[in-house]
Design an enzyme around this catalytic site. Structure first.
Site, PDB file in Angstrom:
ATOM      1  N   LYS A  18     -92.253 -43.132  51.480  1.00 24.79           N
ATOM      2  CA  LYS A  18     -90.811 -42.949  51.264  1.00 24.79           C
ATOM      3  C   LYS A  18     -90.526 -41.664  50.492  1.00 24.79           C
ATOM      4  O   LYS A  18     -89.606 -40.926  50.819  1.00 24.79           O
ATOM      5  CB  LYS A  18     -90.295 -44.096  50.388  1.00 24.79           C
ATOM      6  N   ASP A  74     -83.937 -48.840  49.108  1.00 15.73           N
ATOM      7  CA  ASP A  74     -84.563 -50.124  49.379  1.00 15.73           C
ATOM      8  C   ASP A  74     -84.422 -50.364  50.866  1.00 15.73           C
ATOM      9  O   ASP A  74     -83.345 -50.177  51.434  1.00 15.73           O
ATOM     10  CB  ASP A  74     -83.937 -51.274  48.586  1.00 15.73           C
ATOM     11  N   SER A  75     -85.527 -50.715  51.476  1.00 13.98           N
ATOM     12  CA  SER A  75     -85.507 -50.776  52.923  1.00 13.98           C
ATOM     13  C   SER A  75     -86.353 -51.919  53.431  1.00 13.98           C
ATOM     14  O   SER A  75     -87.090 -52.546  52.674  1.00 13.98           O
ATOM     15  CB  SER A  75     -85.987 -49.447  53.495  1.00 13.98           C
ATOM     16  N   HIS A 199     -83.438 -44.977  60.015  1.00 14.62           N
ATOM     17  CA  HIS A 199     -82.538 -45.664  59.085  1.00 14.62           C
ATOM     18  C   HIS A 199     -82.361 -44.855  57.802  1.00 14.62           C
ATOM     19  O   HIS A 199     -81.264 -44.705  57.288  1.00 14.62           O
ATOM     20  CB  HIS A 199     -83.103 -47.057  58.785  1.00 14.62           C
ATOM     21  N   ARG A 200     -83.473 -44.294  57.306  1.00 10.27           N
ATOM     22  CA  ARG A 200     -83.402 -43.539  56.041  1.00 10.27           C
ATOM     23  C   ARG A 200     -82.602 -42.246  56.232  1.00 10.27           C
ATOM     24  O   ARG A 200     -81.785 -41.877  55.393  1.00 10.27           O
ATOM     25  CB  ARG A 200     -84.836 -43.251  55.564  1.00 10.27           C
TER      26      ARG A 200
HETATM   27  P1  IMP Z   1     -89.225 -51.614  49.439  1.00 14.28           P
HETATM   28  O1  IMP Z   1     -87.975 -50.909  49.823  1.00 14.28           O
HETATM   29  O2  IMP Z   1     -89.998 -50.881  48.398  1.00 14.28           O
HETATM   30  O3  IMP Z   1     -88.984 -53.048  49.105  1.00 14.28           O
HETATM   31  O4  IMP Z   1     -90.221 -51.608  50.658  1.00 14.28           O
HETATM   32  C1  IMP Z   1     -89.758 -51.584  51.953  1.00 14.28           C
HETATM   33  C2  IMP Z   1     -90.910 -51.731  52.934  1.00 14.28           C
HETATM   34  O5  IMP Z   1     -90.327 -51.645  54.229  1.00 14.28           O
HETATM   35  C3  IMP Z   1     -91.917 -50.603  52.863  1.00 14.28           C
HETATM   36  O6  IMP Z   1     -93.030 -50.913  52.074  1.00 14.28           O
HETATM   37  C4  IMP Z   1     -92.344 -50.446  54.326  1.00 14.28           C
HETATM   38  O7  IMP Z   1     -93.360 -51.331  54.629  1.00 14.28           O
HETATM   39  C5  IMP Z   1     -91.140 -50.913  55.103  1.00 14.28           C
HETATM   40  N1  IMP Z   1     -90.411 -49.734  55.555  1.00 14.28           N
HETATM   41  C6  IMP Z   1     -89.279 -49.229  55.033  1.00 14.28           C
HETATM   42  N2  IMP Z   1     -88.943 -48.107  55.666  1.00 14.28           N
HETATM   43  C7  IMP Z   1     -89.891 -47.900  56.590  1.00 14.28           C
HETATM   44  C8  IMP Z   1     -90.084 -46.873  57.534  1.00 14.28           C
HETATM   45  O8  IMP Z   1     -89.348 -45.882  57.627  1.00 14.28           O
HETATM   46  N3  IMP Z   1     -91.164 -47.014  58.316  1.00 14.28           N
HETATM   47  C9  IMP Z   1     -92.022 -48.061  58.221  1.00 14.28           C
HETATM   48  N4  IMP Z   1     -91.901 -49.028  57.346  1.00 14.28           N
HETATM   49  C10 IMP Z   1     -90.827 -48.946  56.521  1.00 14.28           C
END
Ligand code: IMP
Length: 215
Positions: A18, A74-75, A199-200
């Site tokens: 990220k 957060d994703s 999405h990001r």
């Molecule tokens: P958090 O936002 O730290 O809770 O983690 C979100 C999780 O979603 C990440 O560890 C990834 O596994 C997954 N994720 C979020 N964005 C992406 C992306 O752009 N590609 C692949 N996996 C993603």
């Protein structure tokens, strides 16, 4: 909407994949951006039940610790056939007993559940990635920007680029997975041109347009 007059910001993430993408996406706007890890900040526990809540926890923790505005993402992945899972628990599905994360394991878990639902056709395997960007200030004020990317969950995973679930996610209208795309292709966006793909990048595009009056 509160603006960012001073272009100095903390990027409140410890996730290397990220951080690399956020660094790319923020670069054109001339920010002096340092990560929470560079400030020696700990990773707060994500106790929220929505992307917005968890984004706020991360951004506000970094803002109050540094006295500077902070930006977090957060994703997660929401799979239709799984009722929107793993959602806010997307990273947790990769967790091993020793606390480390393995996204091959997380993708296999997703595939196993799709198999149990007999979800074999692309129509049965629809999902989306969601990214919520939060900009928080030390006084607790926050602004949010959401981006989503629709796609199909493929099996077996394809490609070695990107991070997380990228090799399993084929965005709508494309033949290749995010894991097969360069970072530039995955973003699909540069300020002033193109419609963002990931999405990001879509959340960033909203951030740039609404908060910076650019992009
Ligand atoms: P958090 O936002 O730290 O809770 O983690 C979100 C999780 O979603 C990440 O560890 C990834 O596994 C997954 N994720 C979020 N964005 C992406 C992306 O752009 N590609 C692949 N996996 C993603």
């Amino acid at each position: 909407m509160r603006t960012l007059d001073d272009r100095k910001i903390v990027v409140a993430s410890h996730n290397k994949g990220k951080l690399a993408e956020i660094a790319d996406l923020i670069a054109p706007f001339g920010f002096e951006a340092k990560s929470a890890a560079e400030y020696g900040l700990p990773e707060p526990e994500e106790t929220g039940t929505t992307f917005e809540e968890n984004a706020y926890i991360k951004a506000h923790a970094a803002a109050s610790a540094t006295g500077l505005p902070a930006l977090s993402d957060d994703s997660g992945l929401m799979v239709d056939a799984l009722g929107g899972d793993p959602g806010v628990y997307t990273a947790n599905w990769a967790e091993l007993a020793d606390g480390t994360r393995d996204f091959q394991v997380a993708m296999e878990r997703t595939q196993k559940l799709l198999d149990q639902k007999s979800a074999h056709t692309p129509q049965d395997r629809q999902g989306k990635f969601v990214s919520v960007i939060c900009v928080a200030w030390p006084d607790g004020h926050a602004e949010y920007f959401r981006g989503e990317a629709q796609g199909t969950l493929v099996w077996p995973p394809r490609g070695t680029r990107g991070f997380g679930y990228d090799p399993m996610f084929q965005p709508a209208g494309h033949e290749r997975t995010f894991g097969e795309m360069s970072a530039e292709e995955k973003h699909g966006w540069k300020p002033g041109q193109d419609e963002a793909l990931s999405h990001r990048a879509r959340a960033f595009q909203a951030f740039a347009r609404e908060m910076l009056g650019a992009g």
